[in-house]
Design an enzyme around this catalytic site. Structure first.
Site, mmCIF file in Angstrom:
data_model
loop_
_atom_site.group_PDB
_atom_site.id
_atom_site.type_symbol
_atom_site.label_atom_id
_atom_site.label_comp_id
_atom_site.label_asym_id
_atom_site.label_seq_id
_atom_site.Cartn_x
_atom_site.Cartn_y
_atom_site.Cartn_z
ATOM 1 N N TRP A 106 -22.865 27.019 -13.947
ATOM 2 C CA TRP A 106 -23.175 25.867 -14.807
ATOM 3 C C TRP A 106 -22.100 25.616 -15.850
ATOM 4 O O TRP A 106 -21.732 24.464 -16.109
ATOM 5 C CB TRP A 106 -24.544 26.033 -15.460
ATOM 6 C CG TRP A 106 -25.669 25.818 -14.486
ATOM 7 C CD1 TRP A 106 -26.599 26.733 -14.091
ATOM 8 C CD2 TRP A 106 -25.956 24.623 -13.740
ATOM 9 N NE1 TRP A 106 -27.442 26.179 -13.154
ATOM 10 C CE2 TRP A 106 -27.074 24.899 -12.923
ATOM 11 C CE3 TRP A 106 -25.374 23.352 -13.681
ATOM 12 C CZ2 TRP A 106 -27.631 23.940 -12.058
ATOM 13 C CZ3 TRP A 106 -25.927 22.393 -12.814
ATOM 14 C CH2 TRP A 106 -27.029 22.698 -12.024
ATOM 15 N N ASP A 134 -25.432 25.552 -23.953
ATOM 16 C CA ASP A 134 -26.375 25.129 -22.920
ATOM 17 C C ASP A 134 -27.443 26.221 -22.796
ATOM 18 O O ASP A 134 -27.170 27.311 -22.313
ATOM 19 C CB ASP A 134 -25.619 24.953 -21.596
ATOM 20 C CG ASP A 134 -26.526 24.581 -20.432
ATOM 21 O OD1 ASP A 134 -27.759 24.501 -20.626
ATOM 22 O OD2 ASP A 134 -26.001 24.360 -19.318
ATOM 23 N N LYS A 156 -36.820 24.135 -16.646
ATOM 24 C CA LYS A 156 -36.907 25.585 -16.514
ATOM 25 C C LYS A 156 -37.981 26.151 -17.445
ATOM 26 O O LYS A 156 -38.903 26.784 -16.999
ATOM 27 C CB LYS A 156 -35.556 26.237 -16.815
ATOM 28 C CG LYS A 156 -34.565 26.263 -15.663
ATOM 29 C CD LYS A 156 -33.897 24.948 -15.403
ATOM 30 C CE LYS A 156 -32.967 24.966 -14.208
ATOM 31 N NZ LYS A 156 -31.682 24.324 -14.437
HETATM 32 C C1 LIG Z 1 -30.476 23.655 -14.293
HETATM 33 C C2 LIG Z 1 -29.353 23.771 -15.221
HETATM 34 C C3 LIG Z 1 -28.517 22.683 -15.521
HETATM 35 C C4 LIG Z 1 -28.611 21.344 -14.839
HETATM 36 O O1 LIG Z 1 -29.772 20.698 -15.036
HETATM 37 P P1 LIG Z 1 -30.046 19.242 -14.374
HETATM 38 O O2 LIG Z 1 -31.261 18.806 -15.103
HETATM 39 O O3 LIG Z 1 -30.240 19.463 -12.912
HETATM 40 O O4 LIG Z 1 -28.873 18.399 -14.659
HETATM 41 C C5 LIG Z 1 -27.524 22.878 -16.452
HETATM 42 N N1 LIG Z 1 -27.347 24.058 -17.058
HETATM 43 C C6 LIG Z 1 -28.129 25.129 -16.781
HETATM 44 C C7 LIG Z 1 -27.892 26.415 -17.483
HETATM 45 C C8 LIG Z 1 -29.152 25.014 -15.853
HETATM 46 O O5 LIG Z 1 -29.931 26.072 -15.585
#
Ligand SMILES: *Cc1c(COP(=O)(O)O)cnc(C)c1O
Length: 363
Positions: free
Chosen positions: A102, A175, A199
């Site tokens: 990511w 993030d 998540k």
């Molecule tokens: C799932 C995830 C993303 C991307 O999320 P989307 O909603 O599919 O764009 C970005 N960063 C992390 C750490 C993730 O787990």
């Protein structure tokens, strides 16, 4: 169906109590005789919901008053773009730390927007004794004129989590998509925190941004209004129609979290869940995990069968036992058990029991 434990990395399981409440009030929310999906986002009832959601989130994460809480569109990746758009106008530069899929995708997006010359990156994963571990660079020793340094605290695909705070001379953008509210963090150490909802928060599509007030004064690129933090802030996250149902469910998850005792209580439970699963992996020569102990993710437990020819059989039998979505990400293979806040301890216990029994069959 109630005997199923869902280990999907995302969209992930939501607390059963929340889903049941949502089911009950699906077609008649708040005594209005209609669904929360079917009312104006500008109605007083919906606005009360958003205010309650923000208040609860602020309490849960102990968010200082000089931070804005934004509810935005576009998930995690949407924020890969927004961060760049909002802070890198006037030829601004940023530093990206890369520890997995990511953070690497975030770099790609940033380079696409402002070009290679404005984005520096450092790979912070090293292999030691065959295990992947994060080695944080001494950022104070670097000279660079960066608007921010970006990193990903939990690499969902790789199962690598950074628990240490980043000591940085530049504002830190993190993030937290797959670890937000799974453990206590000090918000004041960050300039921007963002997370896609699917998540640990609610349904996909929504993302949450926690941004320190001074960051909104940085020069931004010309950008669409729906990606613009200042526009979102000035319009209470309602410049355009927000994902109202996702917002409603997020608010319900926040209430549920509070009722569980908040983030600290969740953290204690999450430690217990992860310890149980890693112990099972470590104690059984049938399974391996390639991450150094201090960087093992508490949310996404990756593991491999030493004999990978049994992967298919493992997944088949797991599913028969009601343990679903254990297949690792297609890029890294192997297995992954995502055990976010909503996963009860019983789910992890059931998985451990299954893994031990599966290994015994091949002794
Ligand atoms: C799932 C995830 C993303 C991307 O999320 P989307 O909603 O599919 O764009 C970005 N960063 C992390 C750490 C993730 O787990």
């Amino acid at each position: 169906m109630s005997d199923i434990f869902n280990f999907c990395a995302g969209p992930a399981m939501l607390p059963q109590a929340v889903m049941q409440k949502a089911q009950q009030e699906l077609i008649n929310w708040n005594g209005l005789g209609v669904s929360v999906m079917e009312i104006s986002h500008r109605s007083k009832e919906f606005i009360a919901l958003t205010q309650h959601a923000e208040k609860t989130l602020r309490e849960l994460m102990n968010i200082p008053s000089n931070y804005h809480v934004l509810f935005m569109h576009g998930g995690g990746r949407g924020q890969f773009t927004s961060v760049v758009n909002n802070f890198l106008g006037d030829n601004g530069k940023a530093l990206y730390l890369v520890n997995g899929q990511w953070s690497s995708a975030a770099v790609k997006e940033a380079v696409k927007i402002v070009g290679e010359n404005n984005i520096d990156q450092i790979n912070i994963v090293e292999k030691q004794d065959g295990l992947n571990q994060v080695v944080l660079p001494d950022l104070h020793k670097l000279d660079g004129d960066y608007r921010y340094v970006h990193y990903c605290a939990n690499e969902t695909v790789d199962g690598i989590e950074i628990f240490d705070d980043l000591d940085s001379p530049w504002p830190v953008v993190v993030d937290l998509s797959s670890t937000i509210m799974s453990r206590d963090i000090d918000v004041s150490k960050y300039a921007v925190i963002y997370a896609g909802a699917q998540k640990n928060i609610g349904p996909s599509g929504l993302s949450i941004v926690i941004v320190r007030d001074d960051m909104l004064k940085l020069p931004s690129l010309t950008q669409s209004s729906i990606m613009d933090y200042s526009v979102a802030q000035a319009n209470d996250s309602m410049f355009n129609t927000p994902p109202t149902f996702a917002w409603y469910l997020a608010a319900e998850v926040f209430d549920w979290l509070s009722a569980q005792g908040g983030v600290k209580a969740m953290e204690a439970l999450n430690k217990q869940k992860a310890a149980l699963l890693y112990q099972c992996i470590d104690n059984n020569p049938f399974y391996t995990n390639g991450v150094a102990i201090h960087n093992r993710s508490r949310m996404n437990v990756t593991f491999q069968l030493v004999d990978s020819s049994l992967d298919g059989e493992f997944l088949k039998q797991a599913e028969q036992a009601g343990l679903v979505a254990l297949k690792g990400h297609r890029i890294v293979g192997g297995m992954r058990a995502s055990i976010y806040n909503a996963m009860p301890l019983e789910g992890v216990k059931a998985l451990v029991t299954f893994m031990e029994a599966f290994a015994r069959q091949y002794k």
